[in-house]
Design a protein around this motif. Structure first.
Motif, PDB file in Angstrom:
ATOM      1  N   HIS A 149       0.862  12.093  -0.779  1.00 43.52           N
ATOM      2  CA  HIS A 149      -0.118  13.164  -0.662  1.00 43.52           C
ATOM      3  C   HIS A 149       0.578  14.521  -0.525  1.00 43.52           C
ATOM      4  O   HIS A 149       1.741  14.612  -0.132  1.00 43.52           O
ATOM      5  N   ASN A 153       0.605   5.677  -0.509  1.00 33.55           N
ATOM      6  CA  ASN A 153      -0.340   6.786  -0.522  1.00 33.55           C
ATOM      7  C   ASN A 153       0.425   8.114  -0.445  1.00 33.55           C
ATOM      8  O   ASN A 153       0.518   8.713   0.613  1.00 33.55           O
ATOM      9  N   TYR A 173       0.853  -1.191   0.000  1.00 30.11           N
ATOM     10  CA  TYR A 173       0.000   0.000   0.000  1.00 30.11           C
ATOM     11  C   TYR A 173       0.886   1.238   0.000  1.00 30.11           C
ATOM     12  O   TYR A 173       1.785   1.358   0.839  1.00 30.11           O
ATOM     13  N   GLN A 185      -6.655   1.398  -6.979  1.00 32.72           N
ATOM     14  CA  GLN A 185      -6.166   2.769  -6.999  1.00 32.72           C
ATOM     15  C   GLN A 185      -7.310   3.766  -6.916  1.00 32.72           C
ATOM     16  O   GLN A 185      -8.401   3.498  -7.409  1.00 32.72           O
ATOM     17  N   GLN A 195      -3.823   6.877  -3.948  1.00 36.04           N
ATOM     18  CA  GLN A 195      -3.616   5.627  -3.216  1.00 36.04           C
ATOM     19  C   GLN A 195      -3.515   4.476  -4.193  1.00 36.04           C
ATOM     20  O   GLN A 195      -4.253   4.429  -5.179  1.00 36.04           O
ATOM     21  N   PHE A 212      -4.520  13.231  -2.643  1.00 35.09           N
ATOM     22  CA  PHE A 212      -3.750  11.991  -2.545  1.00 35.09           C
ATOM     23  C   PHE A 212      -3.965  11.099  -3.759  1.00 35.09           C
ATOM     24  O   PHE A 212      -4.918  11.255  -4.521  1.00 35.09           O
TER      25      PHE A 212
END
Length: 170
Positions: A131, A129, A127, A157, A146, A144
């Protein structure tokens, strides 16, 4: 094998700061962040989901006035489309943020493992992420991207925005 490297990396990252015996948790350097996210699924997730809502939970420690580290979790709910069932991602991640000024722009990223819910034959995967956002003493608003690199070559996603409130330790 990816899971092994991820766990080893998080342990090394965490132990680097855990060895410092001068850590003093105060309301000026540590707090919880709680908030919501909303996004649009893209890639593989965009084929099966139309919208994403989530909860964002974080515990943060400021190493210095510009660098924050911590743990991130929450829940991201993907609303299925075309008679496909809803599914979700529960992240378990470490994060780092760089704050340019006490109020203003910040950059950050989460890295960890995303556990998939309501997904047959797929437990989850790496994972990430990244931002970028704006912060002040009480609030953070950010954009963000992800991505959960799940098993069986499926990438979950989404892109979106998030809003968190800082709950200070007393």
């Amino acid at each position: 094998m990816k899971k092994l490297f991820l766990i080893a990396g998080l342990l090394v990252f965490g132990s680097t700061y855990a060895q410092d015996e001068d850590i003093d948790i105060t309301s000026d350097n540590s707090w919880l962040k709680a908030g919501i996210t909303a996004g649009v699924p893209v890639g593989d997730a965009g084929d099966t989901s139309s919208f994403n809502l989530g909860l964002d939970l974080r515990g943060q420690y400021l190493v210095n006035p510009n660098l924050g580290i911590g743990l991130a979790s929450g829940y991201n709910h993907y609303f299925g489309k075309d008679e496909i069932e809803d599914f979700g991602v529960i992240p378990a991640a470490g994060f780092v943020r760089y704050y340019f000024t006490p109020n203003g722009l910040f950059l950050g990223s989460d890295v960890g493992y995303g556990f998939l819910t309501n997904s047959a034959d797929n437990d989850g995967g790496l994972y990430v992420n990244p931002h970028i956002g704006y912060h002040n003493r009480d609030w953070n608003i950010y954009a963000f991207y992800q991505n959960t690199f799940a098993e069986n070559d499926i990438d979950v996603q989404n892109v979106g925005i998030g809003l968190t409130y800082n709950i200070r330790f007393k």
